[in-house]
Design a protein around this motif. Structure first.
Motif, PDB file in Angstrom:
ATOM      1  N   PRO A 184       0.720  -1.181  -0.197  1.00 55.21           N
ATOM      2  CA  PRO A 184      -0.104  -0.012   0.005  1.00 55.21           C
ATOM      3  C   PRO A 184       0.841   1.296  -0.001  1.00 55.21           C
ATOM      4  O   PRO A 184       0.541   2.441  -0.580  1.00 55.21           O
ATOM      5  N   THR A 185       1.864   1.268   0.722  1.00 51.76           N
ATOM      6  CA  THR A 185       2.727   2.468   0.792  1.00 51.76           C
ATOM      7  C   THR A 185       3.443   2.800  -0.542  1.00 51.76           C
ATOM      8  O   THR A 185       3.368   3.877  -1.029  1.00 51.76           O
ATOM      9  N   PHE A 186       3.752   1.730  -1.435  1.00 50.68           N
ATOM     10  CA  PHE A 186       4.576   2.062  -2.688  1.00 50.68           C
ATOM     11  C   PHE A 186       3.128   2.497  -3.641  1.00 50.68           C
ATOM     12  O   PHE A 186       3.473   3.414  -4.309  1.00 50.68           O
ATOM     13  N   ILE A 187       2.242   1.708  -3.625  1.00 48.31           N
ATOM     14  CA  ILE A 187       1.109   2.175  -4.253  1.00 48.31           C
ATOM     15  C   ILE A 187       0.633   3.591  -4.246  1.00 48.31           C
ATOM     16  O   ILE A 187       0.339   4.339  -5.104  1.00 48.31           O
ATOM     17  N   ALA A 188       0.467   3.925  -2.865  1.00 46.59           N
ATOM     18  CA  ALA A 188      -0.062   5.329  -2.647  1.00 46.59           C
ATOM     19  C   ALA A 188       1.040   6.399  -3.124  1.00 46.59           C
ATOM     20  O   ALA A 188       0.481   7.336  -3.740  1.00 46.59           O
ATOM     21  N   ALA A 189       2.382   6.108  -2.885  1.00 52.05           N
ATOM     22  CA  ALA A 189       3.451   7.118  -3.502  1.00 52.05           C
ATOM     23  C   ALA A 189       3.107   7.125  -4.829  1.00 52.05           C
ATOM     24  O   ALA A 189       3.320   8.369  -5.518  1.00 52.05           O
ATOM     25  N   LEU A 190       2.902   6.036  -5.544  1.00 48.90           N
ATOM     26  CA  LEU A 190       2.787   6.296  -7.067  1.00 48.90           C
ATOM     27  C   LEU A 190       1.655   7.123  -7.464  1.00 48.90           C
ATOM     28  O   LEU A 190       1.578   7.886  -8.343  1.00 48.90           O
ATOM     29  N   GLN A 191       0.493   6.765  -6.777  1.00 46.02           N
ATOM     30  CA  GLN A 191      -0.683   7.385  -7.212  1.00 46.02           C
ATOM     31  C   GLN A 191      -0.711   9.029  -6.754  1.00 46.02           C
ATOM     32  O   GLN A 191      -1.312   9.739  -7.660  1.00 46.02           O
ATOM     33  N   LYS A 192       0.003   9.313  -5.880  1.00 45.26           N
ATOM     34  CA  LYS A 192      -0.032  10.772  -5.399  1.00 45.26           C
ATOM     35  C   LYS A 192       0.991  11.575  -6.118  1.00 45.26           C
ATOM     36  O   LYS A 192       1.187  12.660  -5.681  1.00 45.26           O
ATOM     37  N   GLY A 193       1.890  10.863  -6.911  1.00 39.80           N
ATOM     38  CA  GLY A 193       2.972  11.564  -7.316  1.00 39.80           C
ATOM     39  C   GLY A 193       4.063  11.918  -6.563  1.00 39.80           C
ATOM     40  O   GLY A 193       4.860  12.790  -6.995  1.00 39.80           O
TER      41      GLY A 193
END
Length: 347
Positions: A184-193
């Motif tokens: 989730p932390t990787f995916i959130a960082a990717l989605q939020k730029g």
């Protein structure tokens, strides 16, 4: 200075987490499926128990193969392989499940460790770019000026990202590695730029694709993908241990290797669905079909006998020397970074 400070904070956080895990070893091993039933106790730190690249660790526990060897193996988990390495070197655990490349890095630092059973002959990693950046970030040659996610600074994802950059003409000072963990932390960082792309494994990679949050730029989940990106087989996930401990506990190490090789052989004759069914239910995060697909995507990386692939150590050395000045100018004795003594003795 900012990068140094961030690294210091990360290291401090890792040590705090390690202290917490060590203090609660019995609880942690219980939630990780501790062997139980008596037997010799061995603690193993895994660089992310729920990562598919380290799947043999938990699967061996679930299949009961440790217990069959008379071992009570307690599995602990850290989010990045570099933290598992720290736990091993400090003596908090007897073994680490992580990337083989740490054995070379540690030898140069005067801390001899060795892989005793090799799970894989490919990294199992993918470089993913965000959906927003995909139009401009089309190869590692475009890494310049980018923020790229890694599980942790000094981790194998960090190593491989730097190698891809250097091989495509981008200096390691020309992009910014960002420690974002996995899942989730990787995916959130990717989605939020917060990152433009990053190096990760399954099930994170498959989840990113399912969410249409990014696309794969470099796929190293198969031996073919490893050769294309790195120029040869790249032994990655393994059980590595301090050499002095191995030499003083050969009977115990043999039992561990027996169990792991049995699991690798089991994996080679069972489907991704059958493997997924053996894993803890929460590993699928509520999406069993996606988790099964993640296992299927990653299965080609695993060996079926635990043997170090021919030419693998040389590939790892070449990759590390391409960007790491400490290793580039060092003499490394590859024969001391792994042993086949125990896999050769498996009946």
């Amino acid at each position: 200075m900012r990068e140094t400070a961030r690294y210091a904070c990360l290291a401090a956080a890792g040590l705090l987490a390690l202290a917490s895990l060590t203090a609660c070893a019995d609880d942690a091993s219980s939630t990780a499926g501790g062997g139980g039933g008596g037997g010799e106790t061995v603690k193993i730190m895994v660089g992310g128990l729920d990562k598919v690249i380290y799947l043999p660790a938990m699967l061996t526990q679930r299949l009961g193969y440790f217990r069959a060897e008379g071992l009570d193996v307690q599995m602990l988990s850290e989010p990045a392989g570099v933290q598992a390495e720290t736990a091993l070197v400090s003596g908090q655990v007897q073994g680490a499940v992580g990337f083989y490349d740490h054995t070379l890095d540690l030898q140069v630092k005067g801390k001899p460790v060795e892989s005793v059973v090799q799970f894989s002959h490919a990294p199992g990693e993918v470089e993913i770019v965000s959906a927003e950046a995909a139009g401009d970030l089309t190869s590692p040659a475009d890494f310049k000026g980018r923020k790229l996610g890694v599980t942790g600074l000094g981790s194998s994802t960090d190593f491989l990202t730097k190698y891809l950059a250097v091989e495509h003409g981008v200096g390691i000072s020309e992009f910014t590695p960002v420690a974002v963990g996995a899942g989730p932390t990787f995916i959130a960082a990717l989605q939020k730029g917060a990152i433009d792309g990053g190096m990760t494994t399954d099930p994170t990679a498959t989840t990113v694709l399912d969410k249409k949050a990014g696309k794969i730029l470099v796929d190293m989940r198969t031996p073919e993908g490893s050769r294309a990106a790195l120029g040869g087989p790249y032994p990655s996930s393994s059980l590595y241990m301090r050499t002095d401990w191995v030499n003083g506990h050969k009977e115990t190490v043999q039992k561990l290797v027996n169990a792991f090789v049995k699991t690798l052989k089991w994996m080679s004759t069972h489907s991704a669905d059958e493997i997924a069914a053996k894993m803890p239910a929460d590993y699928s995060q509520g999406n069993e079909s996606l988790y099964t697909q993640a296992i299927k995507n990653t299965l080609p990386m695993f060996t079926d006998d635990g043997v170090m692939p021919r030419g693998g150590p040389e590939t790892v050395e070449r990759v590390l020397k391409a960007f790491n000045p400490n290793i580039k100018n060092a003499e490394i004795d590859l024969s001391r970074t792994y042993t086949t003594e125990f896999v050769n003795a498996v009946k």
